[in-house]
Structure formats: structure tokens, C-alpha cells
Design an enzyme around this catalytic site. Structure first.
Site, PDB file in Angstrom:
ATOM      1  N   THR A   4      44.391  29.114 -65.691  1.00 53.03           N
ATOM      2  CA  THR A   4      43.614  28.329 -64.721  1.00 53.03           C
ATOM      3  C   THR A   4      42.360  27.738 -65.354  1.00 53.03           C
ATOM      4  O   THR A   4      41.728  28.353 -66.206  1.00 53.03           O
ATOM      5  CB  THR A   4      43.212  29.178 -63.493  1.00 53.03           C
ATOM      6  N   THR A  56      39.168  32.204 -61.097  1.00 51.41           N
ATOM      7  CA  THR A  56      40.358  32.424 -61.913  1.00 51.41           C
ATOM      8  C   THR A  56      40.695  33.904 -61.908  1.00 51.41           C
ATOM      9  O   THR A  56      39.805  34.745 -61.981  1.00 51.41           O
ATOM     10  CB  THR A  56      40.170  31.957 -63.368  1.00 51.41           C
ATOM     11  N   GLY A  57      41.980  34.199 -61.814  1.00 53.99           N
ATOM     12  CA  GLY A  57      42.374  35.599 -61.808  1.00 53.99           C
ATOM     13  C   GLY A  57      43.675  35.768 -61.063  1.00 53.99           C
ATOM     14  O   GLY A  57      44.372  34.784 -60.781  1.00 53.99           O
ATOM     15  N   ARG A  61      55.827  29.672 -55.100  1.00 57.49           N
ATOM     16  CA  ARG A  61      54.692  30.604 -54.943  1.00 57.49           C
ATOM     17  C   ARG A  61      53.382  29.803 -55.071  1.00 57.49           C
ATOM     18  O   ARG A  61      53.246  28.949 -55.929  1.00 57.49           O
ATOM     19  CB  ARG A  61      54.754  31.688 -56.013  1.00 57.49           C
ATOM     20  N   GLY A  99      45.787  35.639 -58.371  1.00 56.28           N
ATOM     21  CA  GLY A  99      45.572  34.859 -57.155  1.00 56.28           C
ATOM     22  C   GLY A  99      45.758  35.609 -55.850  1.00 56.28           C
ATOM     23  O   GLY A  99      45.019  35.395 -54.884  1.00 56.28           O
ATOM     24  N   ASP A 150      45.689  31.283 -55.379  1.00 54.56           N
ATOM     25  CA  ASP A 150      44.400  31.019 -54.721  1.00 54.56           C
ATOM     26  C   ASP A 150      43.813  29.648 -55.073  1.00 54.56           C
ATOM     27  O   ASP A 150      43.000  29.106 -54.327  1.00 54.56           O
ATOM     28  CB  ASP A 150      43.380  32.089 -55.135  1.00 54.56           C
TER      29      ASP A 150
HETATM   30  N1  ASP Z   1      44.493  32.244 -59.977  1.00 47.69           N
HETATM   31  C1  ASP Z   1      45.676  31.671 -60.542  1.00 47.69           C
HETATM   32  C2  ASP Z   1      46.865  31.975 -59.688  1.00 47.69           C
HETATM   33  O1  ASP Z   1      46.980  33.081 -59.213  1.00 47.69           O
HETATM   34  C3  ASP Z   1      45.984  32.174 -61.907  1.00 47.69           C
HETATM   35  C4  ASP Z   1      44.862  32.253 -62.853  1.00 47.69           C
HETATM   36  O2  ASP Z   1      43.696  32.103 -62.522  1.00 47.69           O
HETATM   37  O3  ASP Z   1      45.187  32.454 -64.000  1.00 47.69           O
HETATM   38  O4  ASP Z   1      47.710  31.118 -59.552  1.00 47.69           O
END
Ligand code: ASP
Length: 306
Positions: A174, A225-226, A202, A228, A205
């Protein structure tokens, strides 16, 4: 007029493990981050809007295959690329978002089109792609999105029920940006390919206003980011804003409370970048690292990974 400007970007929280990072790769990541910060900062410096700045910064990161968004997007379970993005400005609380779009070169640009060219906030799949066609946005063939590193990640887990965040073992991708312009308006934008081996359709967030992205001149602009699913359940971006608006928290305290306390308690790994209406910046994460960079006024551009 505040005359203050600031910008921050992220390229994912949960960086490549330190042991896998060669000096050459590190340099490539840091250069990519710096180019994104500087692209956005130039717009702010020339008196442009925070909305233009965050869009420009995210486009740079979407075009860079090192980051999981646009060109570098991860593979879904079907071996495709489905991308999510959103953008928001804090003066009028205008927002636009797209989810599950394919073949669009710059999903963040499409999210802005949703905001500015339609009466809606959130479009998905074919409807969003139809808008992209109407707006003459650039479409790319599937091989544009092919990256052998991400392909190997997918091959390793495609016959399992596992989804995986970007990079090696348990990593995130992300990209995102937040900025304050000289008129005192904040904005945020976020874009992603999601998680490796994610199920068909799918949605994480990233495109959800209030979860992955939020902006409000009364408080702050946030890009997350993380993992989701945890960020959606914790309504992370809006929660930071709410702690400031209703509880009088500083930007720093609000970010720490959400990222280092609330998210950790439910097992949500990741981070965020945020800017408040007077230009303070926070780059906060509970993972091993987060690709990140920032520039305050005309100070030096600072980029870090761990
Ligand atoms: N937040 C993003 C998701 O869950 C993934 C990410 O931040 O790496 O799609």
C-alpha cells in the site's frame, strides 16, 4: 492562510526484513519515497492544493514497481490484480474511492474522478472502470502489472487459504500521502493492490473513507497501511480524527493511542501517516518498519524504512 506546508508519504508498513535488504534495494526504496515526497512538495511550494499534492505523490508510488499499488500490485488468488484507492480533502469533506479495479494505470486518479465527476463517493469493479473509460484514463495490459517477485509470492501460497501482505513473510504494501497546503487545507490519498492471494473481490481498508483514509480541516488527514481487516474494524483513520475533535488529543497522542494501543490489542499490525491543520506530521507504526518520507516547509526531505 497558514503559509505552512507539509507532506508525508508511505509505501507500506511491514517492510522487507532487514536481513533481505541489500544496500542497492534500500537505496531504490529511499529514492522512490523521496521522488514521491518531492513531487507533492513542489506542488505545495508553488501554491497548489493539498489534493493535487497527495495525488501527485501517490501517482509516483503507483508507477514504481517496488510498491504494492498500481504497477507493483500483488496477485489475487486468481492470479489477477485488483486495486483499491481513495482520496479525501478536509475543507468540504469531499471524498472519492474505487475498489476492485483492474488494468487502470493510476487508481488514485480514478478515485478523484469519482469525487469530482460523479455524485457518488465509492464505485467498484466494472462501474468504476466504465467511469475510467469515460474520463479517458489510461488502461494497461496485464503484463504491465507483472512482477516476478510478487508472482513468486503468489505461487508459493496460491493453493492455500492463506492471504499474505506484501513483501516476504508477513508483510504489508500500500502507498499513501497526506499534505497540508498554504491555504490550511489538508488532504489524504491511499492506493493498494491489497494482499497476496486475496479472494476474488476482497476489499481492504484502503478505499474505505474513515478506515484507510480520512481528511478534515478541523483535525487532520490520515492515510493507513496494514492488515486491512483490522483497520476496517477499528475505523482507524476516523478514530484518530475523533480523538482530536471530541477528546482534544494532540495529533501525536491520537496516532499513538490508535496504532500502538487499540490496534495492537486486537492484533492489527500496520501504521499510518497523518498531518494536522497546523502542519504537524506523525509517521507511526507498530510493525518492524514502514517505508516513509516527509518534508516540512522547505526543510530537507527525510526518508526512512525501519
Ligand atoms: N491495507 C491494505 C489492505 O488490507 C494492505 C496494506 O496496507 O498493505 O488491502
Amino acid at each position: 492562510m497558514t503559509n505552512k506546508i507539509s507532506i508525508a508519504v508511505h509505501g507500506g508498513a511491514g517492510t522487507i526484513s532487514k536481513k533481505l535488504l541489500t544496500a542497492e534495494k534500500e537505496n531504490a526504496y529511499l529514492t522512490g519515497l523521496k521522488m514521491a515526497v518531492d513531487a507533492g512538495h513542489k506542488i505545495l511550494k508553488d501554491g497548489g492544493s493539498s489534493l493535487d499534492a497527495v495525488e501527485a505523490a501517490v501517482i509516483m508510488l503507483e508507477n514504481n514497481p517496488l510498491f504494492n499499488a498500481g504497477k507493483g500490485s500483488v496477485f489475487t488468488n486468481e492470479g489477477m490484480h485488483e486495486m483499491d484507492a481513495s482520496i479525501m480533502e478536509g475543507k468540504n469533506l469531499m471524498a472519492g474511492a474505487v475498489a476492485g479495479v483492474r488494468n487502470i494505470k493510476n487508481p488514485v486518479v480514478l478515485s478523484r474522478k469519482v469525487m469530482e465527476e460523479t455524485e457518488h463517493v465509492f464505485l467498484c469493479g466494472l462501474g468504476a472502470e466504465e467511469l475510467a473509460r469515460k474520463c479517458n484514463l489510461e488502461f494497461m495490459p496485464p503484463d504491465y502489472f507483472f512482477d516476478s517477485f510478487r508472482h513468486d509470492q503468489w505461487i508459493a501460497i496460491r493453493n492455500t487459504e492463506t492471504t499474505q501482505l506484501d513483501h516476504s513473510d508477513k508483510k504489508f504494501g500500500t502507498v499513501g500521502a497526506v499534505a497540508l497546503d498554504s491555504n490550511g487545507t489538508v488532504a489524504a490519498a491511499t492506493s493498494t493492490g491489497g494482499m497476496t492471494n486475496k479472494r476474488y473481490n476482497r476489499i481492504g481498508d484502503t478505499p474505505i473513507v474513515g478506515a484507510g483514509t480520512y481528511a478534515n480541516n478541523k483535525t487532520c488527514a490520515v492515510s493507513c497501511t496494514g492488515h486491512g481487516e483490522f483497520f476496517i474494524r477499528s475505523v482507524v483513520a476516523y478514530d484518530v480524527s475523533c480523538l482530536m475533535e471530541y477528546k482534544g488529543y494532540s495529533l501525536k497522542d491520537a496516532c499513538n493511542e490508535v496504532v500502538k494501543n487499540k490496534l495492537v490489542k486486537i492484533g492489527g499490525e500496520g501504521g499510518l501517516i497523518a498531518v494536522d491543520a497546523v502542519g504537524n506530521l506523525e509517521l507511526c507504526f507498530n510493525s518492524e518498519g514502514m517505508y516513509r518520507g516527509y518534508k516540512l516547509n522547505n526543510e530537507e526531505t527525510i526518508c526512512n524504512i525501519y
